[in-house]
Scaffold this active site. Structure first.
Site, PDB file in Angstrom:
ATOM      1  N   CYS A 432       0.869  -1.176   0.000  1.00  0.00           N
ATOM      2  CA  CYS A 432       0.000   0.000   0.000  1.00  0.00           C
ATOM      3  C   CYS A 432       0.904   1.224   0.000  1.00  0.00           C
ATOM      4  CB  CYS A 432      -0.972  -0.011   1.182  1.00  0.00           C
ATOM      5  SG  CYS A 432      -0.202   0.126   2.807  1.00  0.00           S
ATOM      6  N   ARG A 438      -3.121  -0.879   5.783  1.00  0.00           N
ATOM      7  CA  ARG A 438      -3.674  -1.999   5.031  1.00  0.00           C
ATOM      8  C   ARG A 438      -2.688  -3.141   4.804  1.00  0.00           C
ATOM      9  NH1 ARG A 438      -5.466   1.850   0.244  1.00  0.00           N
ATOM     10  NH2 ARG A 438      -3.520   2.812   0.990  1.00  0.00           N
ATOM     11  N   ASP A 544      -7.682   3.919   1.537  1.00  0.00           N
ATOM     12  CA  ASP A 544      -6.818   4.238   2.668  1.00  0.00           C
ATOM     13  C   ASP A 544      -7.648   4.950   3.753  1.00  0.00           C
ATOM     14  OD1 ASP A 544      -4.764   4.838   4.367  1.00  0.00           O
ATOM     15  OD2 ASP A 544      -3.542   5.905   2.898  1.00  0.00           O
TER      16      ASP A 544
END
Length: 580
Positions: A432, A438, A544
Site C-alpha cells: 500500500c 492496510r 486508505d
C-alpha cells in the site's frame, strides 16, 4: 521626487498576478518589460508588454539571478522593479543596496519584511497588538511536541515559505493523528522550525491594501469560493466583498506597527456564524487573486506605481462588491477533484452537485471575470486555455484507462485467476502507500492464520521512511478484534522485495501503476488484493483510512481481514474469523 513615467520591470511573468500588473500599467501607457525564468510566459504574450527578458531561475541560482537583475537595472534604469513571488522577492531584498543604486524595488522595508516572512515573528507582533491568532507554538525540536495540546487536527506552518538552506519551497501541512504529527514534524524540522497551530474552521478572506509608510491608503477584501488544495490554500474562484471594519482595523494596526510601505494582503480565517476571525498570515507582495481586485476597480498595480514613482496616494472610489474572478486552469482541476474524489480528509467539505453547478453558472454573470482570459488581450488567455485543455485531455484519457484497468481486474476477480496464482506462490508481498495500515494488517493477519505454513510473507509501502509504527487508530481497531499491531515497523518498497516476491497484492490500482512504472519487472505478478477474493463484502480497491474517522478504519479492517482469510483458506489453513 520621481515623476510618473519610464519603464517598469515586472518579474515572474508566468503568474496571472504578473499579467494583471502588465495589463494595468500597460493600459496607462507605462512601458512594461516582463522578466521570466523560462520561455515566453503569459505576461510576455500580453499586448501590453513592450518586450520580455529571460533570467536565471532564482530558486536554482539566486546569485546569478541577482547579478542579471543588477545588470539590467544599471543598463535600463527602470522607474520601478516589481517582484511578484517569494522566489524573486527574497534574493532581491537581500541585495537591495546593489539593485537600488540603479532602479527602485517595490519591496517593503527590510525590518518589516523580516517580520512578515517569519511566521513566528508575525504572530508575536499580532498578539502584541491584540490581533486574534490561532493558539500555537513554535517547534524547533521534535521533543517539544511532548508538551503540545493534542486537539486534532493541527496545522503545521513552516516559519518561512522558502527554506534558507536549499531554498526549497515549503508548504503548510495538517496532522490528524499522533503518528502523522510526528512524521510530518520530523520532515519539516529537517529544513527548519515550524509553527504548530490549532485548526480554525471558517472562510478564507484576504484584506488587500496599499500602505504609505504605515498608513493604509486603500483597502479591498475578497472571499475564497474555491481553494486548491481542497484542504485549504490559494483561491481559484473568489468574490469581492465589503471590507469588514474589524478586519481592516486589525490589518491597519499591523501595517502601522511595521511602517509598511507598498502592497500587502493580510489573510484571515473568518467564521460568519460567530463573526470571529483569526490571522493566518501577511503576504508582503502582490497576491495570487490580484486579477479580481483589478476587475473590481481596485487597481493596485497602478496605485503602487504612482505611490513609488510620484508619491501620489490613490484617490479612487471603493471597489465594486459581488465581482467574481476565476483562475481557469486551477478551477478546472478543482472541478475534476470534487467530481471524482480521490482524497479522504476530514478537512474537506465536499460541495453538493447543486453547489458545483451554481458556481459554474457564475461564468454567465456580467460580474464574472477570468484571471487570464479577456477579449481585450486574447493571446495569454488562448495560451492558458490551450494548456488547460491539454492536461484536461490527458486527465480524461487517464480516467478512461482507469476504467479499463478496473474492468480488467474485475474480470480477474470473477475468473479466480489471481487466487489460483496466490495458492501456487512461494512468496507474497502486500503493498500500500504507507505500510502502516492496510498492507501491514494483511501481513500480520495472514501470518497469524497460516502459523508458518504456506508462502513467505512480507509487506511494504511507497512512503520513503522506514520503521514507522502502525497507525494508532488501526492499532486500536485491530486490538479490539484480537490482532496485535503494537510492535509494527514499516518497510519501504525496494527492488529486492519486488524481486523476491512471486505475487504482489496491492490495495489500489494507482499502487499497481506506480509499482510497474518504477519496477517494470513487477508486471505480470502484481494484482489487487480485492481481485484475489470473490467475497462480495470486499471491494475491488481497498481505500486508505488514514486521517479518517474510526468507522472508516473498522471498515477497512473488515475488508482486509476478510480477503486475507479467504486467501488463507484457499492455501489450506482453517478458517479464522476476525471482527469487532
Amino acid at each position: 521626487m520621481r515623476q510618473p513615467g519610464g519603464k517598469v520591470l515586472v518579474l515572474d511573468g508566468g503568474q496571472p498576478a504578473s499579467l494583471a500588473i502588465v495589463r494595468s500599467l500597460g493600459r496607462r501607457k507605462v512601458e512594461v518589460v516582463v522578466g521570466e525564468p523560462g520561455g515566453p510566459s503569459l505576461a510576455a504574450r500580453s499586448r501590453y508588454a513592450a518586450r520580455s527578458v529571460v533570467y536565471t531561475d532564482p530558486i536554482r541560482s539566486p546569485e546569478a539571478f541577482v547579478d542579471e537583475i543588477e545588470r539590467l537595472a544599471k543598463e535600463e534604469r527602470f522607474a520601478l522593479i516589481i517582484p511578484v513571488t517569494e522566489d524573486t522577492l527574497q534574493p532581491l531584498a537581500e541585495a537591495r543596496a546593489r539593485i537600488e543604486k540603479w532602479s527602485p524595488l517595490a519591496i517593503a522595508p527590510d525590518e518589516a519584511l523580516a517580520v512578515v516572512t517569519n511566521k513566528e515573528r508575525t504572530f508575536e507582533l499580532a498578539e502584541s497588538l491584540g490581533v486574534p491568532i490561532p493558539s500555537g507554538v513554535t517547534i524547533t525540536r521534535l521533543e517539544e511536541l511532548d508538551g503540545v495540546d493534542r486537539s486534532f487536527p493541527l496545522v503545521l506552518k513552516p516559519s518561512r515559505s522558502i527554506s534558507e538552506g536549499d531554498r526549497a519551497r515549503m508548504k503548510v501541512a495538517y496532522a490528524h493523528s499522533e503518528e502523522e504529527l510526528r512524521s510530518t514534524a520530523k520532515e519539516m524540522l529537517a529544513v527548519g522550525p515550524f509553527v504548530l497551530q490549532s485548526y480554525f474552521a471558517g472562510d478564507g478572506v484576504g484584506v488587500e491594501l496599499l500602505a504609505d509608510h504605515g498608513e493604509v491608503v486603500y483597502a479591498f477584501q475578497h472571499k475564497r469560493l474555491h481553494e486548491l488544495p481542497l484542504t485549504g490554500g490559494g483561491s481559484c474562484l473568489r468574490e469581492s466583498v465589503p471590507v469588514h471594519p474589524e478586519l481592516l482595523r486589525h490589518a491597519s494596526a499591523l501595517m502601522k506597527a511595521l511602517s509598511w510601505h507598498g502592497v500587502a494582503m493580510v489573510e484571515f480565517k473568518h467564521d460568519p456564524a460567530t463573526d470571529r476571525a483569526v490571522l493566518m498570515e501577511i503576504n508582503g507582495r502582490f497576491w495570487g487573486s490580484l486579477p479580481l481586485a483589478v476587475a473590481a476597480g481596485a487597481d493596485f498595480p497602478y496605485f503602487l506605481f504612482r505611490l513609488y514613482t510620484g508619491g501620489v496616494r490613490p484617490n479612487a472610489p471603493a471597489a465594486r462588491t459581488g465581482v467574481v474572478c476565476r483562475k481557469l486552469s486551477d478551477d478546472v482541476y478543482w472541478y475534476v477533484q470534487v467530481a471524482r474524489p480521490t482524497q479522504d480528509s476530514p478537512l474537506i467539505e465536499w460541495p453538493s452537485r447543486e453547489k458545483m453547478l451554481k458556481d459554474l453558472a457564475l461564468a454567465l454573470s456580467p460580474k464574472h471575470h477570468f484571471d487570464v482570459q479577456t477579449l481585450a488581450d486574447p493571446v495569454p488567455g488562448l495560451l492558458d486555455a490551450a494548456r488547460t485543455a491539454g492536461w484536461f485531455g490527458e486527465r480524461v484519457l487517464s480516467i478512461a484507462k482507469d476504467k479499463l484497468d478496473e474492468r480488467h481486474h474485475a474480470k480477474l476477480r470473477r475468473s479466480g485467476e489471481v487466487a489460483a496464482q496466490v495458492e501456487a506462490a512461494r512468496s507474497v508481498l502486500f503493498l500500500c502507500y504507507g505500510n502502516i495500515n492496510r498492507s501491514a494488517l494483511a501481513q500480520v493477519v495472514m501470518e497469524r492464520i497460516l502459523e508458518g505454513r504456506g508462502p513467505a510473507l512480507a509487506s511494504c509501502g511507497f512512503h520513503p521512511v522506514d520503521g514507522r509504527p502502525a497507525d494508532p487508530k488501526m492499532v486500536e481497531v485491530a486490538r479490539v478484534s484480537g490482532v496485535d499491531l503494537s510492535g509494527w515497523s514499516s518497510h519501504q518498497l525496494t527492488s529486492e522485495l519486488v524481486r523476491d516476491a512471486e505475487i504482489i497484492l496491492a490495495m489500489e490500482i494507482r499502487h499497481l501503476k506506480r509499482l510497474e512504472a518504477e519496477y517494470p519487472e513487477a508486471q505480470g505478478k502484481a494484482f489487487l488484493l480485492g481481485a484475489a477474493t470473490q467475497r462480495p463484502e470486499v471491494p475491488l480497491e481497498i481505500s486508505d483510512p488514514y486521517g479518517g474517522a474510526r468507522e472508516g478504519y473498522a471498515a477497512v479492517f473488515g475488508e482486509v481481514t476478510t480477503a486475507v482469510e479467504d486467501l488463507a483458506a484457499r492455501i489450506g489453513a482453517s478458517k479464522v474469523r476476525f471482527g469487532a
